[in-house]
Scaffold this motif. Structure first.
Motif, PDB file in Angstrom:
ATOM      1  N   HIS A   1     -48.238  27.830   1.754  1.00 32.53           N
ATOM      2  CA  HIS A   1     -46.945  27.254   1.401  1.00 32.53           C
ATOM      3  C   HIS A   1     -46.103  27.190   2.681  1.00 32.53           C
ATOM      4  O   HIS A   1     -45.889  28.210   3.324  1.00 32.53           O
ATOM      5  N   ARG A   2     -45.623  25.998   3.024  1.00 25.99           N
ATOM      6  CA  ARG A   2     -44.923  25.824   4.292  1.00 25.99           C
ATOM      7  C   ARG A   2     -43.602  25.100   4.102  1.00 25.99           C
ATOM      8  O   ARG A   2     -43.494  24.160   3.321  1.00 25.99           O
ATOM      9  N   LEU A   3     -42.595  25.560   4.856  1.00 24.82           N
ATOM     10  CA  LEU A   3     -41.288  24.927   4.901  1.00 24.82           C
ATOM     11  C   LEU A   3     -40.959  24.644   6.369  1.00 24.82           C
ATOM     12  O   LEU A   3     -41.311  25.423   7.248  1.00 24.82           O
ATOM     13  N   SER A   4     -40.269  23.529   6.640  1.00 24.17           N
ATOM     14  CA  SER A   4     -39.915  23.214   8.018  1.00 24.17           C
ATOM     15  C   SER A   4     -38.606  22.442   8.051  1.00 24.17           C
ATOM     16  O   SER A   4     -38.194  21.821   7.063  1.00 24.17           O
ATOM     17  N   THR A   5     -37.958  22.473   9.211  1.00 21.35           N
ATOM     18  CA  THR A   5     -36.732  21.707   9.399  1.00 21.35           C
ATOM     19  C   THR A   5     -36.474  21.528  10.888  1.00 21.35           C
ATOM     20  O   THR A   5     -36.959  22.305  11.715  1.00 21.35           O
ATOM     21  N   ASP A   6     -35.706  20.493  11.230  1.00 21.26           N
ATOM     22  CA  ASP A   6     -35.276  20.256  12.603  1.00 21.26           C
ATOM     23  C   ASP A   6     -33.810  20.649  12.726  1.00 21.26           C
ATOM     24  O   ASP A   6     -33.029  20.497  11.774  1.00 21.26           O
ATOM     25  N   ILE A   7     -33.432  21.131  13.910  1.00 21.31           N
ATOM     26  CA  ILE A   7     -32.082  21.630  14.141  1.00 21.31           C
ATOM     27  C   ILE A   7     -31.434  20.864  15.284  1.00 21.31           C
ATOM     28  O   ILE A   7     -32.093  20.518  16.268  1.00 21.31           O
ATOM     29  N   VAL A   8     -30.121  20.603  15.157  1.00 17.33           N
ATOM     30  CA  VAL A   8     -29.340  20.017  16.243  1.00 17.33           C
ATOM     31  C   VAL A   8     -28.229  20.998  16.592  1.00 17.33           C
ATOM     32  O   VAL A   8     -27.402  21.341  15.745  1.00 17.33           O
ATOM     33  N   PHE A   9     -28.218  21.488  17.829  1.00 22.93           N
ATOM     34  CA  PHE A   9     -27.183  22.418  18.287  1.00 22.93           C
ATOM     35  C   PHE A   9     -25.981  21.639  18.807  1.00 22.93           C
ATOM     36  O   PHE A   9     -26.070  20.444  19.105  1.00 22.93           O
ATOM     37  N   ASN A  10     -24.842  22.354  18.941  1.00 22.37           N
ATOM     38  CA  ASN A  10     -23.636  21.681  19.434  1.00 22.37           C
ATOM     39  C   ASN A  10     -22.941  22.444  20.552  1.00 22.37           C
ATOM     40  O   ASN A  10     -21.759  22.239  20.812  1.00 22.37           O
ATOM     41  N   ASN A  11     -23.686  23.353  21.215  1.00 18.53           N
ATOM     42  CA  ASN A  11     -23.124  24.121  22.332  1.00 18.53           C
ATOM     43  C   ASN A  11     -21.891  24.927  21.925  1.00 18.53           C
ATOM     44  O   ASN A  11     -20.871  24.923  22.625  1.00 18.53           O
ATOM     45  N   SER A  12     -21.975  25.606  20.805  1.00 17.25           N
ATOM     46  CA  SER A  12     -20.882  26.467  20.360  1.00 17.25           C
ATOM     47  C   SER A  12     -21.467  27.785  19.866  1.00 17.25           C
ATOM     48  O   SER A  12     -22.677  27.941  19.757  1.00 17.25           O
ATOM     49  N   LYS A  13     -20.593  28.729  19.544  1.00 20.53           N
ATOM     50  CA  LYS A  13     -21.063  30.016  19.040  1.00 20.53           C
ATOM     51  C   LYS A  13     -21.789  29.870  17.711  1.00 20.53           C
ATOM     52  O   LYS A  13     -22.573  30.734  17.322  1.00 20.53           O
ATOM     53  N   ASP A  14     -21.554  28.759  17.026  1.00 18.56           N
ATOM     54  CA  ASP A  14     -22.221  28.522  15.744  1.00 18.56           C
ATOM     55  C   ASP A  14     -23.694  28.167  15.898  1.00 18.56           C
ATOM     56  O   ASP A  14     -24.407  28.036  14.902  1.00 18.56           O
ATOM     57  N   ASP A  15     -24.149  28.005  17.143  1.00 20.26           N
ATOM     58  CA  ASP A  15     -25.565  27.706  17.365  1.00 20.26           C
ATOM     59  C   ASP A  15     -26.462  28.882  16.980  1.00 20.26           C
ATOM     60  O   ASP A  15     -27.654  28.702  16.748  1.00 20.26           O
ATOM     61  N   LEU A  16     -25.902  30.085  16.932  1.00 18.39           N
ATOM     62  CA  LEU A  16     -26.660  31.247  16.459  1.00 18.39           C
ATOM     63  C   LEU A  16     -26.712  31.171  14.937  1.00 18.39           C
ATOM     64  O   LEU A  16     -25.697  31.304  14.262  1.00 18.39           O
ATOM     65  N   GLN A  17     -27.916  30.966  14.385  1.00 16.72           N
ATOM     66  CA  GLN A  17     -28.051  30.737  12.953  1.00 16.72           C
ATOM     67  C   GLN A  17     -29.118  31.637  12.345  1.00 16.72           C
ATOM     68  O   GLN A  17     -30.153  31.898  12.970  1.00 16.72           O
ATOM     69  N   ASN A  18     -28.859  32.082  11.129  1.00 15.79           N
ATOM     70  CA  ASN A  18     -29.815  32.909  10.409  1.00 15.79           C
ATOM     71  C   ASN A  18     -30.837  32.021   9.714  1.00 15.79           C
ATOM     72  O   ASN A  18     -30.496  30.985   9.135  1.00 15.79           O
ATOM     73  N   MET A  19     -32.089  32.436   9.763  1.00 17.05           N
ATOM     74  CA  MET A  19     -33.156  31.625   9.191  1.00 17.05           C
ATOM     75  C   MET A  19     -32.979  31.375   7.701  1.00 17.05           C
ATOM     76  O   MET A  19     -33.294  30.303   7.191  1.00 17.05           O
ATOM     77  N   LEU A  20     -32.464  32.350   6.973  1.00 16.33           N
ATOM     78  CA  LEU A  20     -32.320  32.186   5.528  1.00 16.33           C
ATOM     79  C   LEU A  20     -31.302  31.115   5.180  1.00 16.33           C
ATOM     80  O   LEU A  20     -31.346  30.546   4.087  1.00 16.33           O
ATOM     81  N   ASP A  21     -30.379  30.827   6.107  1.00 18.89           N
ATOM     82  CA  ASP A  21     -29.409  29.766   5.876  1.00 18.89           C
ATOM     83  C   ASP A  21     -30.032  28.389   6.095  1.00 18.89           C
ATOM     84  O   ASP A  21     -29.445  27.367   5.719  1.00 18.89           O
ATOM     85  N   LEU A  22     -31.212  28.380   6.724  1.00 21.10           N
ATOM     86  CA  LEU A  22     -31.874  27.115   7.049  1.00 21.10           C
ATOM     87  C   LEU A  22     -33.042  26.813   6.132  1.00 21.10           C
ATOM     88  O   LEU A  22     -33.264  25.666   5.759  1.00 21.10           O
TER      89      LEU A  22
END
Length: 357
Positions: free
Chosen positions: A293-314
């Protein structure tokens, strides 16, 4: 001395790590132009932060008689051709040889010197177990990298099989060391490696800090004491192109009154291995029936402190098996992602720029 431009380098893989090939910048200088009398010897070994007392048990410059045997046993264990009890027996035999040599009736309790030897040998064996686990994990993960890896990119891979195999091997040698110590009226306690700052000796999660040329400031795992689900894999990669100093994200033209007469946005949501603001992740687990069972996603950063993201939110698993989902999602919450350079005082990732005319 001129700085070295790392833009166009390739990587060299050795038994001791992955390094940038800067050989083209090496120049031969006549010894007559250098004050060699001012040179001093630098004591250094590939083992880096490893305690010098255990280096002799590893495949260093002056290995002990057991170095090759240690290497062989651990690799056989990870290959599945040696059982935990067999590994324990091999370790026990080698440790007793280190402690007593050919002595037929060893004294009891162990001397302070013998206690130190037991600890050094245990640490060396444990370090090698975790080193092999990380090396195999990373070698397996390299196949998932998109495009060419360079100094602007980062990646990480996690296969929980290596966590559990290393834990099993560590359990075997820990029990053997404790048993031998008890036989000779001595106690053996596993050190608090985290307290000592020896992450390469704690567990697979901390040993994964890895090669700084591959991963910068490895902070993907939040709590190293959280065990992963079995049959679990995770992969993460960021983009980057050292040949580009800037990337055009949008174009806007205005008239003399400031009215927009043309505007175009060049950004996309899809992963681009040459874009430092793009990242890609996937997670998978294999169930009892052998189905992945596989899940995947692409991410776009914006050069801010919000770039640190928890995997469960994704990404999160949702299936009929609530207990399985809970275990998987708990470990996902223990993983976080960020662009390369996020934790550096001076980030090296290229910032996007808007050009307006």
């Amino acid at each position: 001395m001129n700085g070295i431009n790392t833009s166009n380098y390739t990587y060299i893989k050795t038994d001791h790590g992955t390094f940038l090939d800067a050989s083209k910048d090496i120049q031969k200088v006549s010894k007559d132009t250098v004050d060699v009398d001012s040179f001093v010897r630098v004591e250094h070994s590939y083992t880096g932060s490893i305690d010098p007392a255990i280096c002799k048990y590893l495949d260093g410059a002056a290995p002990s008689e057991h170095s090759s045997r240690i290497e062989a046993c651990i690799n056989q264990f990870f290959d599945g051709t040696m059982s935990e009890s067999e590994l324990q027996a091999e370790y026990r035999e080698m440790l007793k040889k280190e402690l007593f040599g050919s002595m037929e009736n060893p004294p009891s309790p162990l001397t302070e010197s013998q206690k130190e030897t037991a600890m050094d040998f245990y640490n060396a064996f444990r370090q090698k177990i975790l080193s092999v686990a990380v090396e195999r994990n990373n070698a397996e993960g390299e196949q998932y990298i998109t495009g060419d890896m360079n100094v602007q990119r980062s990646w990480s891979y996690y296969n929980s099989d290596y966590y559990y195999t290393s834990e099993s091997a560590i359990s075997a040698i820990t029990n053997a060391t404790q048993t031998i110590s008890q036989e000779y009226d001595t106690t053996f306690e596993v050190p608090d490696y985290l307290e000592q700052g020896k992450t390469n000796l704690y567990n697979f999660n901390t040993a994964l800090k890895g090669d700084p040329f591959i991963v910068s400031n490895y902070n993907y795992i939040v709590d190293p004491d959280v065990a992963p689900p079995k049959n679990f894999k995770w992969f993460y990669q960021t983009g980057g192109d050292p040949d580009n100093c800037a990337r055009m994200t949008s174009f806007r033209a205005t008239d003399k009154n400031g009215n927009i007469i043309y505007e175009e946005d060049y950004t996309t949501d899809e992963f681009d291995p040459t874009d430092p603001l793009k990242a890609q992740i996937w997670v998978s687990y294999t169930d009892e029936d052998g189905v992945e069972h596989r899940l995947s996603t692409d991410i776009v950063f914006n050069n801010s402190k919000d770039d640190l993201q928890n995997m469960l939110d994704l990404l999160s698993f949702s299936d009929k098996d609530a207990d399985k989902d809970s275990l998987l999602n708990k470990f996902l919450s223990n993983l976080q992602i960020y662009p390369k350079g996020y934790f550096d005082h001076f980030p090296i990732s290229t910032r996007s720029m808007d050009f307006k005319i």
